[in-house]
Each structure stands twice: as structure tokens, then as C-alpha cells.
Write an enzyme that holds these catalytic residues in place. Structure first.
Site, PDB file in Angstrom:
ATOM      1  N   TYR A 151       0.828  -1.219   0.000  1.00  0.00           N
ATOM      2  CA  TYR A 151       0.000   0.000   0.000  1.00  0.00           C
ATOM      3  C   TYR A 151       0.859   1.265   0.000  1.00  0.00           C
ATOM      4  O   TYR A 151       0.597   2.210  -0.758  1.00  0.00           O
ATOM      5  CB  TYR A 151      -0.937  -0.016   1.207  1.00  0.00           C
ATOM      6  CG  TYR A 151      -1.718   1.264   1.380  1.00  0.00           C
ATOM      7  CD1 TYR A 151      -2.703   1.624   0.465  1.00  0.00           C
ATOM      8  CD2 TYR A 151      -1.465   2.122   2.458  1.00  0.00           C
ATOM      9  CE1 TYR A 151      -3.417   2.802   0.621  1.00  0.00           C
ATOM     10  CE2 TYR A 151      -2.174   3.301   2.618  1.00  0.00           C
ATOM     11  CZ  TYR A 151      -3.161   3.637   1.700  1.00  0.00           C
ATOM     12  OH  TYR A 151      -3.861   4.805   1.848  1.00  0.00           O
ATOM     13  N   LYS A 155       0.911   4.315  -2.810  1.00  0.00           N
ATOM     14  CA  LYS A 155       0.512   5.714  -2.601  1.00  0.00           C
ATOM     15  C   LYS A 155       1.584   6.690  -3.088  1.00  0.00           C
ATOM     16  O   LYS A 155       1.284   7.847  -3.362  1.00  0.00           O
ATOM     17  CB  LYS A 155       0.167   5.983  -1.138  1.00  0.00           C
ATOM     18  CG  LYS A 155      -1.035   5.210  -0.604  1.00  0.00           C
ATOM     19  CD  LYS A 155      -2.243   5.230  -1.524  1.00  0.00           C
ATOM     20  CE  LYS A 155      -2.929   6.577  -1.618  1.00  0.00           C
ATOM     21  NZ  LYS A 155      -4.185   6.486  -2.437  1.00  0.00           N
TER      22      LYS A 155
HETATM   23  N1  LIG Z   1      -8.765   6.503   5.446  1.00  0.00           N
HETATM   24  C1  LIG Z   1      -7.501   6.849   5.627  1.00  0.00           C
HETATM   25  O1  LIG Z   1      -6.977   6.855   6.750  1.00  0.00           O
HETATM   26  C2  LIG Z   1      -6.688   7.278   4.452  1.00  0.00           C
HETATM   27  C3  LIG Z   1      -5.451   7.885   4.728  1.00  0.00           C
HETATM   28  C4  LIG Z   1      -4.669   8.310   3.673  1.00  0.00           C
HETATM   29  C5  LIG Z   1      -5.102   8.132   2.377  1.00  0.00           C
HETATM   30  N2  LIG Z   1      -6.306   7.531   2.129  1.00  0.00           N
HETATM   31  C6  LIG Z   1      -6.692   7.386   0.729  1.00  0.00           C
HETATM   32  O2  LIG Z   1      -7.972   7.953   0.564  1.00  0.00           O
HETATM   33  C7  LIG Z   1      -8.637   7.294  -0.523  1.00  0.00           C
HETATM   34  C8  LIG Z   1     -10.027   6.887  -0.061  1.00  0.00           C
HETATM   35  O3  LIG Z   1      -9.904   6.010   1.046  1.00  0.00           O
HETATM   36  P1  LIG Z   1     -11.058   5.824   2.125  1.00  0.00           P
HETATM   37  O4  LIG Z   1     -10.429   5.653   3.437  1.00  0.00           O
HETATM   38  O5  LIG Z   1     -12.105   6.870   1.930  1.00  0.00           O
HETATM   39  O6  LIG Z   1     -11.580   4.388   1.702  1.00  0.00           O
HETATM   40  P2  LIG Z   1     -13.049   3.820   1.480  1.00  0.00           P
HETATM   41  O7  LIG Z   1     -12.874   2.351   1.344  1.00  0.00           O
HETATM   42  O8  LIG Z   1     -13.972   4.340   2.528  1.00  0.00           O
HETATM   43  O9  LIG Z   1     -13.445   4.463   0.078  1.00  0.00           O
HETATM   44  C9  LIG Z   1     -12.789   4.085  -1.104  1.00  0.00           C
HETATM   45  C10 LIG Z   1     -13.790   4.035  -2.236  1.00  0.00           C
HETATM   46  O10 LIG Z   1     -13.101   3.653  -3.435  1.00  0.00           O
HETATM   47  C11 LIG Z   1     -13.892   2.693  -4.101  1.00  0.00           C
HETATM   48  N3  LIG Z   1     -13.059   1.844  -4.946  1.00  0.00           N
HETATM   49  C12 LIG Z   1     -12.210   0.868  -4.532  1.00  0.00           C
HETATM   50  N4  LIG Z   1     -11.649   0.275  -5.593  1.00  0.00           N
HETATM   51  C13 LIG Z   1     -12.159   0.886  -6.696  1.00  0.00           C
HETATM   52  C14 LIG Z   1     -11.957   0.704  -8.092  1.00  0.00           C
HETATM   53  N5  LIG Z   1     -11.143  -0.250  -8.584  1.00  0.00           N
HETATM   54  N6  LIG Z   1     -12.622   1.514  -8.952  1.00  0.00           N
HETATM   55  C15 LIG Z   1     -13.475   2.455  -8.471  1.00  0.00           C
HETATM   56  N7  LIG Z   1     -13.714   2.652  -7.167  1.00  0.00           N
HETATM   57  C16 LIG Z   1     -13.055   1.886  -6.285  1.00  0.00           C
HETATM   58  C17 LIG Z   1     -14.574   1.912  -3.003  1.00  0.00           C
HETATM   59  O11 LIG Z   1     -15.723   1.212  -3.464  1.00  0.00           O
HETATM   60  C18 LIG Z   1     -14.885   2.996  -1.988  1.00  0.00           C
HETATM   61  O12 LIG Z   1     -16.157   3.569  -2.202  1.00  0.00           O
HETATM   62  C19 LIG Z   1      -7.748   6.122  -0.925  1.00  0.00           C
HETATM   63  O13 LIG Z   1      -7.010   6.494  -2.084  1.00  0.00           O
HETATM   64  C20 LIG Z   1      -6.822   5.944   0.262  1.00  0.00           C
HETATM   65  O14 LIG Z   1      -5.589   5.396  -0.096  1.00  0.00           O
HETATM   66  C21 LIG Z   1      -7.103   7.104   3.148  1.00  0.00           C
END
Ligand SMILES: NC(=O)c1ccc[n+]([C@@H]2O[C@H](COP(=O)([O-])OP(=O)(O)OC[C@H]3O[C@@H](n4cnc5c(N)ncnc54)[C@H](O)[C@@H]3O)[C@@H](O)[C@H]2O)c1
Length: 249
Positions: A151, A155
């Protein structure tokens, strides 16, 4: 309505939950014209109910689907002004526990999917006077952490695209930035509490953020809205931490 996003044609990927849904809600409140996309079509239908938005179900890692997301904006609103490349998966494992299949799975979505949506957005924006892209990276896309052997490197793709595409397309009026969220209380992070070692990990992460808590999706959405909109007109190539001070340590 006037404001940094008013009237702009915006695509948000991964809009069915977490940071993507909070971004959709924030953009709607600011008067953006929205295309919401996600692989989860049922979840997507529940975001901004009753609101006049375009919904495109699909997989960001499939070229035809990624192109359809961008085409949804151009076809409906006549142009694409903003892409929020947010869709991603968040598997947690160290390098010993990570299989080749695990590596391929996360790079497919967080790497290839982000590349494809940025690529198709730029293809439209370069001929339409410019636009703005915000890639959702992570503190794991800036600095090393334990237990994120696939992961974390995935990123770095988001951070890298922001910098390289910003330089590559600045002359065409396309700004490209990233946000680097710390640990954010999204659906994915809430599920960690039920995974092996997850609750201990979350308690440790709270302590490791100098502000002493996890972030909320709306706090990341606010930073995305700033970078995406007119107020950030001279900001490009930035990876903006939204992390309660995590990366400042
Ligand atoms: N939550 C955290 O702590 C955090 C921290 C840093 C970065 N992020 C980044 O934020 C972004 C969103 O994460 P989140 O925590 O909201 O996760 P989440 O799982 O709540 O939301 C992610 C969304 O992406 C969709 N998704 C997954 N694979 C997909 C694909 N192949 N095509 C289209 N849609 C797809 C999922 O269905 C989901 O609705 C990600 O890129 C993650 O790496 C999250």
C-alpha cells in the site's frame, strides 16, 4: 452561486464512501456540477440522494471505465474542470506477508487506476483551456511506515503523479496537486478495528498524530476543495499533508 468551485464540472472517483463521499458532499455544497464514480454502484446511489448529479459505476483500473468517468463530465457538462482521483484500496501487511498477487492487486487500483483517470482527464483538459487534478495520496505516500509494504509504495504513485504531471502540463493551464491524509476515520479505517491487531494499531495511530486524534473525512474534503478550486490558482505540484502534524515530526 459564486465560490471557488461554483459551476465547475468535477469528477470524483471512489465517491461511494469515506473521503470520496465527503468530497462529493463538500463540492455539492460549493455549487460544483458533479460526476460521482465508484465500483460500488449500490453505495454510489446513496450519495447525495435526490441531487442532480451524474453517477458512473466502474473500475478505475479498467481503461474503458476510467474513460467513461471523464466522458461523463464532458458529455453532460460540456467540459471537465476538476478530477479528484481518490479511489483506492488500503491493504495492511508487511513485506513477508505480502504475496505477488497482493502487490498486483493494490498497484492495479492505487497505481494503474490513478494513472488512467489522470491520463484521460489531461487528454480533455489540455485542449479545453486547462483544469485541476487532486490525487489522494497518504502520509504513506510521503514517508515510510510499518506494515504497508504494498500500500505504501502504491501511494507514492499518487504523490509522484502530482509532481510530474504538474510540471508536464503547467503550460497548458492544468494544475496537479495531491493531499496526504493521515489516518482518517472512514469506513475502511473503522473496519480495521475488527481485523487482527487493528484496534491496537488505531490507538497507536491516534497517539502518533500530534493533534492527538484521527482525522475526519470532511477535513480532507476541505483541503481537496481548496486545491481543486479557484483559490489555489497559483498552487501546483504540491503534496499537502492533512495529517494533524504527523509528517512534521
Ligand atoms: N482513510 C484513511 O486513513 C486514508 C489515509 C490516507 C489516504 N487515504 C486514501 O484515501 C482514498 C479513499 O480512502 P477511504 O479511506 O475513503 O476508503 P473507502 O474504502 O472508505 O473508500 C474508497 C472508495 O473507493 C472505491 N473503490 C475501490 N476500488 C475501486 C476501483 N477499482 N474503482 C473504483 N472505485 C473503487 C470503493 O468502493 C470505496 O467507495 C484512498 O485512495 C486511500 O488510499 C485514506
Amino acid at each position: 452561486m459564486t465560490g471557488p468551485l461554483a459551476g465547475l464540472s468535477c469528477v470524483v472517483t471512489g465517491a461511494a464512501s469515506g473521503i470520496g463521499r465527503a468530497t462529493a458532499e463538500r463540492f455539492a455544497a460549493e455549487g460544483a456540477s458533479l460526476v460521482l464514480t465508484d465500483i460500488d454502484d449500490e453505495g454510489l446511489a446513496k450519495v447525495l440522494p435526490g441531487r442532480d448529479v451524474v453517477r458512473v459505476a466502474g473500475d478505475v483500473a479498467e481503461p474503458a471505465d476510467a474513460a467513461a468517468m471523464v466522458d461523463g463530465a464532458v458529455g453532460t457538462y460540456g467540459r471537465l474542470d476538476v478530477l479528484v482521483a481518490n479511489a483506492g484500496i488500503i491493504p495492511m501487511a508487511d513485506v513477508v506477508a505480502t504475496s505477488v498477487a497482493d502487490w498486483d492487486a493494490v498497484l492495479r487500483v492505487d497505481g494503474r487506476g490513478m494513472f488512467l483517470t489522470c491520463k484521460y482527464a489531461v487528454e480533455h483538459m489540455k485542449d479545453s483551456g486547462g483544469g485541476s487534478i487532486v490525487c489522494v495520496s497518504s502520509i504513506s505516500g510521503v514517508a515510510g511506515q510499518r506494515g504497508q509494504a504494498a500500500y505504501g509504495p502504491a501511494k507514492f504513485v499518487a504523490s509522484g503523479l502530482a509532481k510530474h504531471l504538474a510540471v508536464e502540463w503547467a503550460a497548458h493551464g492544468i494544475r496537479v496537486n495531491a493531499v496526504a491524509p493521515g489516518t482518517i476515520r472512514t469506513e475502511r479505517v473503522r473496519r480495521l478495528a475488527g481485523e487482527p491487531g487493528g484496534s491496537g494499531y488505531l490507538a497507536a495511530m491516534e497517539r502518533m498524530h500530534p493533534l492527538g486524534r484521527l482525522g475526519e473525512p470532511a477535513e480532507v474534503a476541505a483541503a481537496i476543495a481548496f486545491l481543486a478550486g479557484r483559490d489555489a490558482s497559483f498552487v501546483t505540484g504540491v503534496v499537502l499533508p492533512v495529517d494533524g502534524g504527523y509528517l512534521a515530526q
